[in-house]
Scaffold this active site. Structure first.
Site, PDB file in Angstrom:
ATOM      1  N   LYS A 169       0.860  -1.185   0.000  1.00 19.91           N
ATOM      2  CA  LYS A 169       0.000   0.000   0.000  1.00 19.91           C
ATOM      3  C   LYS A 169       0.899   1.239   0.000  1.00 19.91           C
ATOM      4  CE  LYS A 169      -3.988   1.751   2.697  1.00 19.91           C
ATOM      5  NZ  LYS A 169      -4.813   1.492   3.912  1.00 19.91           N
ATOM      6  N   SER A 197      -9.765  -1.222   6.996  1.00 23.21           N
ATOM      7  CA  SER A 197      -9.165  -0.950   5.684  1.00 23.21           C
ATOM      8  C   SER A 197      -8.406  -2.114   5.059  1.00 23.21           C
ATOM      9  CB  SER A 197      -8.232   0.268   5.765  1.00 23.21           C
ATOM     10  OG  SER A 197      -8.991   1.449   5.745  1.00 23.21           O
ATOM     11  N   SER A 234      -9.704   1.226   2.811  1.00 29.07           N
ATOM     12  CA  SER A 234      -8.861   2.069   1.985  1.00 29.07           C
ATOM     13  C   SER A 234      -7.755   1.320   1.232  1.00 29.07           C
ATOM     14  CB  SER A 234      -8.198   3.136   2.860  1.00 29.07           C
ATOM     15  OG  SER A 234      -7.313   2.541   3.791  1.00 29.07           O
TER      16      SER A 234
END
Ligand SMILES: [Zn+2]
Lengths: 488, 481
Positions: free
Chosen positions: A75, A174, A150
């Site tokens: 990420k 997330s 996310s």
């Protein structure tokens, strides 16, 4: 199939080259990522160098580690030395960290090959990856749908087999929610089990790093690599990484599983059915399954939306245009701060900074932030009571399957409700993970959530493995080749 | 005190906030060197630059010094928390400062400045320092500057802020408080106490009230006090300003004021509407700090003697020779940490008054060098003076050489300088020559005009290139009358 562990096994045995494995994945990324937009940056040069090192080590008779030659996607909120780290924000566009996050170093030391940085909601604030300054990621099972968020880029990359492993961060769900929406395994470990050093902070008391994988065993192996004490993070627990791969096959005979009412109520009928089917499968495998109520979970969402923005308002203050990232020209330093932050942050980030600033303001602190912390204590107490009778709890990960792009962008509250089942574990600092359980009527994946008390990862992984074992088959998504190749 | 008399009918009430940089090897939350004067932005890392993703880790050496400060100030030392103090400023890398708020590590202590009433210590807490901004162009302030340069070497340096109760009633007491606090901080190894370099910084909260009133007036906080002299002058000025304002029907606004050393005035720094809401909340990146009783006890046991004890010890060593004049010298000696030299000399039989005087005057002039001077060499030198082997001025010259780093024993240094008691025959010849050369002055001296002796002594010193002992010259002149 344990994609990651099989690659590592073959590379360590000299049966496959890490470089070949890497090129296959780079080809897949080039073919598919134009349509999916999982990656913000494909770091092929660094990846090729690392793969070459792995191959050289094997030739030299050395063991490159448990994840030898396994491509891994990160990420874009993990600091990676020499590779841009932007948190999908305009304010950090082009920022190249001078250091690696602790987990990045650990993955490299274990022989993993970092292939690139994945898309996300800006600063991890969102549940759909639509709040990215670089445009949304699409769900590999249906490109008109969101991948969740996310950590949507990481989840979609693993689902689309662009990388067998990825790391995400989970502040309110997330990792787990996008894992559920993309049909992969996603783990949020106990708070403090994995060092946060080098993870760009959203809400420090809630943020936790965890893996995405296509199997429970792969996820367990990854968590073993990244977990464990780190002197650079004061909140990291002083303990060794748990042995998880060794326990996943131990079964659930005699384990006590609580079907948590509050973590199912409000889910769509098909999601509810999936959780109940998983519970039945656990019972068939020898677990004792009973319904339980964890009442305080109902207040989790409200408490979360005070605590997380409050911490974020402080954590994001440093993006002021003075030292790094975007700087907008202005007459004086205060005007420069304002202009930079106005231009650099997206609407959702601004919304949360304002909410958090208000929650911490003199005269409101006790009514908002203080009260939210008291609710957090209640959630902890409610979980503690439940874990008096159960080894793990079972619930839904997300209320429904993946929604259409744009469906919730106009209504933040609807978007926030995507995390209603995942937030309580963050407030408690407890581990939880999502395991796929078939698809809904729309053909989209459903995730079942397994929750455990602090440091209860072993029990959690045993139960997750049993669910995986019994789950209906989930085919990998068919990829639509993109018209515009991406990243190469 | 004399200075409060100026405020006829009014009294000043002062509370002091003293920030001291701690003498740790590294910064408060990272491994960067804590040193003064390095090239800008060389002692920095992701943590003290506040780079995204970095996290603070508490330096235990800083905690140890904070515990020492607490013990030295008779405070209770206990569990504490770190908070974030949020405000935007370019020299603060994270745009928040990690500080302690409602649970400081030390609370409820006191300090007794010599010759003044005891002052309560409300709290002493740990916090990180900010970077240093230089504003180029304009008037050197942030507004109107063409550009600003920031040096983050100081960012993250450990500070302890020591907050006194409003127990100070005069500028003299304020100076004595800071002076004693400074001596304590130096004695326990917590600080180098250098106000000019900014390693010790004082802010004064000043208010005035009518004599006999029971509630405090509105206070102003005065910043930029970088010497004891500035502190005293600023407090007196500010109290006077407030009294004049109130006497003329005005109202004191609560505000921060800047002391201007050259104009001798305080001036308002920021307006009220800019009042900050720091949005304090516990820093989630750090865990609660609890040194524990064992730690505090260990510090208490290993504590270096405090200035008050050392003054008492020195006064006892000086014995009946002690007087109010020498008490001031003893205070200086202790404040500068030179008492080791003095006690060594006294124990070797050097006259106490002499040992104290040489330490408080000549050694004090180069205190840093004097603190690292070998006591044995100091003692040897004073013995030479005590036994008239060297004159007072010769002793001072040798001491200056030793403090400047001269090698060798005091005797060798004196020999190198061509110093040493003069052969009496040589002195006699010099005396006779001067008398012959200046018959008019000699006759006046013989006639009882003592004013002229200075001239004659000066001539002898000149002809002997300063090697003669002044006392011996006077005696020789007198014996020739
Ligand atoms: Zn540093």
């Amino acid at each position: 199939m344990n994609q990651a562990l099989e690659i590592a096994k073959a590379v360590r045995a000299g049966e496959r080259l890490a470089s070949e494995v890497l090129e296959e994945h780079l080809d897949r990324i080039a073919a598919a990522d134009g349509a999916l937009h999982c990656f913000l940056e494909v770091s092929q040069d660094q990846a090729r160098a690392q793969a070459a090192r792995i191959d050289a080590a094997v030739v030299a008779g050395e063991d490159p580690g448990p994840l030898a030659g396994v491509p891994v996607a990160l990420k874009d909120n993990f600091c990676t030395k020499g590779v841009p780290t932007t948190c999908a924000s305009r304010i950090l566009r082009g920022w190249v960290p001078p250091y690696d996050a602790t987990v990045v170093g650990r993955l490299r030391a274990a022989g993993a090959v970092m292939v690139g940085k994945t898309n996300m909601d800006e600063f991890a604030m969102g549940s759909s990856t639509e709040h990215s300054a670089e445009g949304p990621t699409r769900n590999p099972y249906d490109t008109d749908r969101v991948p969740g968020g996310s950590s949507g880029g990481s989840a979609a990359a693993v689902a689309a087999r662009l990388a067998p492993l990825a790391l995400g961060s989970d502040t309110g769900g997330s990792i787990r929610q996008p894992a559920a929406l993309c049909g992969v395994v996603g783990v949020k470990p106990t708070y403090g089990l994995v060092s946060r050093y080098g993870l760009v902070a959203f809400a420090s008391s809630l943020d936790q790093i965890g893996p995405f994988a296509t199997s429970v065993r792969d996820a367990a192996a990854t968590l073993e690599v990244i977990a464990g004490a780190d002197p650079a993070d004061s909140t990291c627990l002083e303990r060794q990484a748990p042995s998880l791969v060794a326990v996943v096959d131990q079964g659930v005979q005699g384990m006590r599983v609580g079907l948590a009412k509050e973590l199912i109520d409000g889910a769509s009928p098909e999601v509810r059915k999936a959780v109940e089917a998983a519970a039945d499968a656990l019972a068939s495998a020898g677990a004792v399954v009973e319904e339980v109520s964890v009442e305080a979970c109902r207040w989790g969402l409200s408490a979360y939306y005070l605590i997380a923005p409050a911490e974020a308002s402080s954590n994001l203050a440093r993006y002021d245009g003075v030292r790094y990232g975007l700087r907008m020209p202005a007459a004086d330093v205060e005007a420069m701060n304002t202009a930079t932050r106005s231009a650099g942050f997206g609407d959702e980030v601004k919304r949360r900074i304002m909410l958090g600033t208000f929650a911490l303001s003199a005269g409101y602190y006790d009514a908002y932030y203080g009260q939210a912390q008291r609710v957090r204590t209640l959630v902890l107490e409610a979980f503690a009571a439940a874990y008096g009778s159960f080894d793990v709890l079972l619930g839904a990960t997300a209320p429904a399957t993946a929604f259409q792009l744009g469906a919730k962008m106009a209504d933040p509250m609807q978007m926030y409700l995507s995390d209603v089942f995942t937030i309580p574990s963050n407030l408690a600092g407890h581990p939880a993970m999502s395991v796929p359980w078939g698809v809904g009527a729309d053909g989209l994946p459903i995730g079942v959530q397994v929750l455990a008390p602090a440091l209860g990862e072993e029990a959690m992984f045993r139960v997750a493995a049993a669910i995986e074992e019994a789950s209906p088959p989930l085919a990998a998504p068919e990829l639509v080749p993109s018209e515009v190749p991406h990243g190469r | 005190m004399a200075d409060s008399g100026m405020l006829s009918g009014w009294e000043m009430v002062v509370g002091l906030e003293v920030h001291t940089e701690l003498l740790t090897a590294t910064k408060l939350f990272c491994g960067c060197a804590n040193e003064f004067g390095a090239e800008p932005n060389t002692n920095v890392c992701p943590v003290c630059l506040g780079l995204p993703g970095s996290l603070p880790v508490l330096n235990q050496a800083a905690v140890d010094l904070a515990v020492r400060i607490g013990v030295a100030l008779h405070a209770s030392v206990g569990p504490s928390l770190f908070h974030r103090k949020n405000y935007f400023y370019p020299d603060m890398p994270k745009d928040y400062q990690i500080s302690q708020y409602d649970e400081p590590i030390c609370s409820n202590g006191w300090l007794e400045p010599p010759g003044h009433p005891r002052v309560g210590i409300v709290r002493a807490h740990l916090e990180e320092d900010t970077g240093k901004t230089s504003h180029m162009g304009g008037d050197g302030r942030i507004h109107g500057a063409e550009r600003s340069l920031v040096d983050y070497n100081r960012a993250g340096v450990p500070l302890v802020e020591i907050v006194s109760a409003p127990d100070i009633w005069s500028s003299g007491q304020a100076r004595a408080y800071v002076s004693e606090l400074r001596a304590i901080l130096i004695a326990i190894g917590a600080s180098d106490g250098r106000m000019e370099e900014g390693s010790l910084r004082v802010d004064a909260n000043v208010s005035v009230m009518r004599k006999g009133a029971t509630s405090l007036g509105t206070r102003c906080e005065i910043k930029n006090l970088n010497s004891l002299r500035s502190l005293g002058r600023a407090i007196d000025y500010e109290a006077r300003r407030q009294v004049d304002l109130l006497n003329s029907g005005g109202v004191v606004e609560q505000e921060t004021r800047h002391w201007n050393e050259s104009t001798g005035r305080t001036a308002s720094m920021r307006s009220k509407e800019e009042a900050f809401d720091y949005r304090y909340f516990p820093d989630p990146d750090l865990v609660p700090l609890d040194p524990g009783e064992d730690w505090v006890d260990r510090v208490r046991l290993n504590m270096a003697p405090l200035p008050a004890d050392r003054r008492a010890a020195l006064e006892a060593a000086v014995g009946e020779d002690a007087s109010s004049a020498i008490a001031g010298q003893i205070a200086t000696v202790v404040e500068l940490g030179l008492d080791g030299l003095v006690t060594a000399a006294i124990s070797e039989g050097v006259k106490a008054r002499l040992a104290v005087a040489r330490a408080a005057n000549e050694a004090a002039a180069a205190a840093d060098a004097a603190r690292s001077l070998d006591a044995g060499r100091f003692v040897q030198l004073l013995k030479m003076e005590d036994s008239a082997q060297l004159s007072a001025s010769q002793t001072k010259a040798v001491l200056a050489e030793l403090l400047a780093g001269a090698e060798g024993s005091p005797e060798e240094v004196a020999a190198r300088l061509g110093l040493g008691s003069m052969d009496s025959a040589v002195l006699d010849a010099a005396l006779d020559a001067v008398i012959q050369a200046h018959p008019e002055e000699w006759e006046r001296f013989r006639g009882g005009d003592n004013k002229v002796i200075g001239f004659l002594v000066g001539q002898v010193m000149r002809s002997t290139q300063g090697k003669a002992d002044g006392k011996a010259v006077r005696a020789g002149l007198a014996s020739r009358i």
